[in-house]
Design an enzyme around this catalytic site. Structure first.
Site, PDB file in Angstrom:
ATOM      1  N   SER A 185       0.880  -1.131  -0.090  1.00  0.00           N
ATOM      2  CA  SER A 185       0.160  -0.053  -0.060  1.00  0.00           C
ATOM      3  C   SER A 185       0.889   1.475   0.091  1.00  0.00           C
ATOM      4  O   SER A 185       1.800   1.524   1.050  1.00  0.00           O
ATOM      5  CB  SER A 185      -1.087  -0.025   1.077  1.00  0.00           C
ATOM      6  OG  SER A 185      -1.399   1.449   1.335  1.00  0.00           O
ATOM      7  N   TRP A 191      -9.181   5.101   9.016  1.00  0.00           N
ATOM      8  CA  TRP A 191      -8.589   4.378   8.051  1.00  0.00           C
ATOM      9  C   TRP A 191      -8.237   5.497   6.963  1.00  0.00           C
ATOM     10  O   TRP A 191      -8.805   6.360   6.588  1.00  0.00           O
ATOM     11  CB  TRP A 191      -9.519   3.698   7.055  1.00  0.00           C
ATOM     12  CG  TRP A 191      -9.318   3.060   5.671  1.00  0.00           C
ATOM     13  CD1 TRP A 191      -8.326   2.156   5.411  1.00  0.00           C
ATOM     14  CD2 TRP A 191      -9.829   3.501   4.573  1.00  0.00           C
ATOM     15  NE1 TRP A 191      -8.155   1.994   4.101  1.00  0.00           N
ATOM     16  CE2 TRP A 191      -9.164   2.714   3.471  1.00  0.00           C
ATOM     17  CE3 TRP A 191     -10.800   4.362   4.248  1.00  0.00           C
ATOM     18  CZ2 TRP A 191      -9.270   2.985   2.078  1.00  0.00           C
ATOM     19  CZ3 TRP A 191     -10.854   4.658   2.672  1.00  0.00           C
ATOM     20  CH2 TRP A 191     -10.193   3.941   1.892  1.00  0.00           C
ATOM     21  N   GLY A 192      -7.058   5.142   6.330  1.00  0.00           N
ATOM     22  CA  GLY A 192      -6.594   6.202   5.211  1.00  0.00           C
ATOM     23  C   GLY A 192      -5.347   7.213   5.935  1.00  0.00           C
ATOM     24  O   GLY A 192      -5.472   7.670   7.113  1.00  0.00           O
ATOM     25  N   ASN A 193      -4.241   7.285   5.335  1.00  0.00           N
ATOM     26  CA  ASN A 193      -3.448   8.495   5.472  1.00  0.00           C
ATOM     27  C   ASN A 193      -4.057   9.559   5.742  1.00  0.00           C
ATOM     28  O   ASN A 193      -3.453  10.555   6.366  1.00  0.00           O
ATOM     29  CB  ASN A 193      -2.370   8.408   4.220  1.00  0.00           C
ATOM     30  CG  ASN A 193      -1.555   9.639   4.153  1.00  0.00           C
ATOM     31  OD1 ASN A 193      -0.579   9.833   4.927  1.00  0.00           O
ATOM     32  ND2 ASN A 193      -1.664  10.778   3.560  1.00  0.00           N
ATOM     33  N   ASP A 194      -5.033   9.906   4.961  1.00  0.00           N
ATOM     34  CA  ASP A 194      -5.445  11.429   5.167  1.00  0.00           C
ATOM     35  C   ASP A 194      -6.502  11.691   6.285  1.00  0.00           C
ATOM     36  O   ASP A 194      -7.243  12.653   6.587  1.00  0.00           O
ATOM     37  CB  ASP A 194      -6.514  11.590   3.887  1.00  0.00           C
ATOM     38  CG  ASP A 194      -7.715  10.752   3.701  1.00  0.00           C
ATOM     39  OD1 ASP A 194      -7.526   9.633   4.228  1.00  0.00           O
ATOM     40  OD2 ASP A 194      -8.624  11.182   2.944  1.00  0.00           O
TER      41      ASP A 194
END
Length: 201
Positions: A17, A187-190
């Site tokens: 990922s 969930w998620g880098n952002d």
């Protein structure tokens, strides 16, 4: 006055990922600002997808094209070196087993391994589908490729990665990077700004 206990940021990742790579670079900064510790959680994304019915963005052509632009944006924001791996997709089963093996063995070796594989995957564009190439990356990082191979084939390591992946799914993880603070899933880098808020509440 008693000091409050340090909070823990659980970070679930898979080397396949690219957003996990970006989060790997940024999460320590978030943890440092929040006075928190990171608990690294290597899991197998393929196993998560199988269990949850989720799919890679690369399987959706429009989303895959958009993701390349989005990743470049995030890399610029973090000041991070990044390039799309020309050999993608890469089967990360061996890579994640080795991560689990190193983590069970020694934290310093685990951190060296994780840095080397993320660098090879998302900066240097190495073909990590090729076991010989993996061995070369490990040797360059000062790690013993033969020891890594032994860990990859160790039934206890295989079972540990399987159990870690199943446990992550049981806690609601459906993709990576994922973060858990207490019992709250992100969930998620952002979503790292929400993670930081949760760590400092």
């Amino acid at each position: 006055m008693q000091q409050s206990a340090r909070r823990t940021l659980e970070f679930f990742f898979d080397f396949g990922s690219p957003y996990s790579y970006l989060a790997y670079l940024e999460a320590p900064r978030v943890a440092q600002r929040a006075g928190a510790d990171i608990a690294w959680r290597p899991i197998l994304l393929g196993g998560v997808f199988k269990a949850t019915g989720n799919h890679s963005p690369a399987e959706i052509p429009a989303k895959g094209r958009w993701s390349k632009t989005d990743l470049a944006r995030w890399a610029r924001k973090y000041g991070a070196p990044f390039r799309h791996n020309p050999h993608f997709p890469i089967n990360t089963l061996m890579l994640m087993r080795a991560a689990m093996g190193y983590q069970r063995q020694d934290e310093a070796l685990f951190q060296r391994y994780v840095q080397a594989i993320f660098q090879a995957m998302w900066v240097d564009g190495r073909n990590l589908n090729d076991p010989a190439e993996i061995g070369a990356v490990l040797a360059q990082a000062g790690l013993d490729p033969r020891a890594a191979l032994a860990m990859i084939d160790d039934p206890a390591v295989k079972d540990a990665l399987k159990q870690a992946t199943e446990a992550a799914v049981a806690r609601g993880v459906f993709g990576v990077p994922s973060f858990i603070v207490g019992e709250e899933l992100f969930w998620g880098n952002d979503r790292l700004h929400f993670v930081e808020e949760a760590l400092t509440e």
